[in-house]
Scaffold this motif. Structure first.
Motif, short mmCIF file in Angstrom:
data_model
loop_
_atom_site.label_atom_id
_atom_site.label_comp_id
_atom_site.label_asym_id
_atom_site.label_seq_id
_atom_site.Cartn_x
_atom_site.Cartn_y
_atom_site.Cartn_z
N ASN A 304 2.18 9.64 12.31
CA ASN A 304 1.16 8.81 12.94
C ASN A 304 0.80 7.61 12.06
O ASN A 304 0.61 6.49 12.55
N ALA A 305 0.71 7.86 10.76
CA ALA A 305 0.41 6.76 9.83
C ALA A 305 1.54 5.74 9.81
O ALA A 305 1.30 4.52 9.80
N GLN A 311 0.54 -2.22 12.29
CA GLN A 311 -0.69 -3.00 12.40
C GLN A 311 -1.47 -3.03 11.09
O GLN A 311 -2.19 -3.98 10.81
N ASP A 312 -1.29 -2.01 10.29
CA ASP A 312 -2.00 -1.91 9.01
C ASP A 312 -1.02 -1.39 7.95
O ASP A 312 -0.90 -0.18 7.74
N PRO A 313 -0.30 -2.29 7.26
CA PRO A 313 0.75 -1.89 6.30
C PRO A 313 0.27 -0.93 5.21
O PRO A 313 1.09 -0.19 4.64
N ALA A 314 -1.00 -0.93 4.92
CA ALA A 314 -1.51 -0.01 3.89
C ALA A 314 -1.29 1.44 4.28
O ALA A 314 -1.25 2.33 3.40
#
Length: 411
Positions: A304-305, A311-314
């Motif tokens: 999921n990450a 959208q959020d590379p972190a």
């Protein structure tokens, strides 16, 4: 005058207490065959005077059915004796008729018991046939399993009738005195599961769910019953409401068995398909709260990450961390996990501005991709070729033999 009144009252009392059978019941009790009696019961049951008469009518059907059962049992017993004596003398018996009569006996005994246990005109319950019918049938329940198994393959309705009757009779008040602690029913769960299968094949979803739920309560049949329950619940998901209903079923199963991998994975997938990311995330975290080293939950959290990292590379760091935890638990389980881990590392490397750091990340990625290649050389579950080609290209250049070998596999 006083004597006359007393005489009249006595006559009235006598006529009330000793009232004879109704004409409808008399006609039923005169019937010589089961079919004749059954036809009369169906047509005149509402004309019978009270619950006691209905009990008597259904008990008469039990007696007629048992007459056939006992007759065939006598032939079977005689044949067994002849076999032991090796005489070669055997009498043909009516197998299908025997089982049909047995079904009739159980069905009517259970109906008889309903009326037999209703209060009489004084409000008291005094069953007349309960114990006798229980004694007749309690040791014959397993014959219903045999009957179901002997039905022709194309007669799924008859098979279901026998298997479901076996299950229904277990909890029926007719057999309430049977000590289930001393005599547990070791067949109940599996027969209930089989009944559910036949109900599904008969397109009877209500009964399919009814009997699979019974099977779920038996530890011996639980695993296969759970597979069937999930399969039944996943049928005909045509609308969002259908999927929500399926998700709710899975939630109920998950609450009862929170450590079950299959239920957890299915529920997480359905919640994600419904767009309920928050629900899926809470499910995963609740699973990890029970067991921080849960392989399935770690893998799903990482995946999921990884998906959200576009959208959020972190979030690639979250994905990498949890993929690593998962493979530490099951290092030889799934090439796809290694491929996803390498993909996340490669994505992080691509965003890196330092060439040396890129190479370090690519070198790390290579170790995981080569493990994926080892586990799944034919790429049946994981296509590790393109991310491995990226790494080799970065580390060794386009002309290196290793790069060319993998490049050929990407085409």
């Amino acid at each position: 005058m006083k004597k006359l009144l007393i005489a009249v009252l006595m006559m009235l009392g006598t006529s009330t207490v000793f009232a004879g059978d109704s004409e409808a019941l008399k006609a039923i009790l005169k019937a010589k065959t089961y079919d004749e009696a059954q036809s009369l019961v169906k047509s005149s049951v509402n004309s019978l005077a009270n619950a006691a008469e209905k009990a008597k009518a259904y008990n008469y059907l039990v007696d007629l059915a048992m007459k056939k059962v006992n007759h065939e049992q006598e032939i079977i017993a005689a044949n067994q004796l002849q076999q032991q004596l090796n005489t070669g003398k055997y009498e043909a018996y009516d197998t299908l008729g025997f089982y049909k009569a047995l079904e009739q006996a159980f069905t009517n005994a259970m109906e008889c018991d309903k009326w037999d246990n209703m209060p009489n005109e004084k409000g008291k319950i005094k069953p007349k046939f309960h114990q006798a019918n229980q004694n007749k049938l309690v040791n014959m329940r397993t014959e219903l399993i045999n009957a179901g198994q002997l039905q022709p393959a194309d007669n799924k309705k008859a098979a279901f009738d026998f298997f479901s009757l076996y299950v229904d009779s277990y909890s029926h008040p007719l057999f309430k005195e049977v000590d289930r602690t001393a005599n547990p029913d070791k067949y109940l769960g599996e027969v209930a599961r089989v009944a559910a299968v036949f109900a599904f094949q008969n397109k009877d979803m209500d009964n399919a769910n009814k009997y699979v739920d019974i099977a779920l309560n038996d530890t011996a049949s639980y695993k296969e019953a759970l597979n069937l329950k999930i399969y039944l619940s996943s049928q005909d998901l045509k609308t969002k409401e259908d999927s929500v209903k399926f998700a709710n079923t899975l939630k109920t199963l998950n609450e009862k068995d929170p450590k079950n991998d299959m239920v957890f994975s299915q529920l997480a997938a359905v919640l994600q398909a419904l767009g309920d990311k928050d629900g899926a995330s809470k499910l995963i975290e609740s699973r990890l709260a029970l067991n921080p080293n849960d392989y399935s939950a770690l893998a799903l959290k990482a995946q999921n990450a990884m998906n959200a990292a576009t959208q959020d590379p972190a979030l690639y760091d979250v994905a990498i961390e949890n993929f690593k935890k998962a493979i530490a638990i099951k290092p030889n389980d799934n090439a796809l996990i290694y491929t996803y881990l390498a993909f996340s590392i490669n994505a992080k490397a691509a965003a890196c501005q330092n060439a040396n750091e890129q190479k370090v990340l690519c070198q790390e990625s290579v170790t995981y991709l080569e493990k994926a290649r080892e586990l799944d050389p034919n790429r049946e579950r994981a296509n590790w070729t393109y991310p491995l080609y990226q790494c080799y290209y970065t580390l060794y250049g386009a002309d290196d033999a290793r790069t060319k070998e993998i490049e050929a596999l990407t085409k």
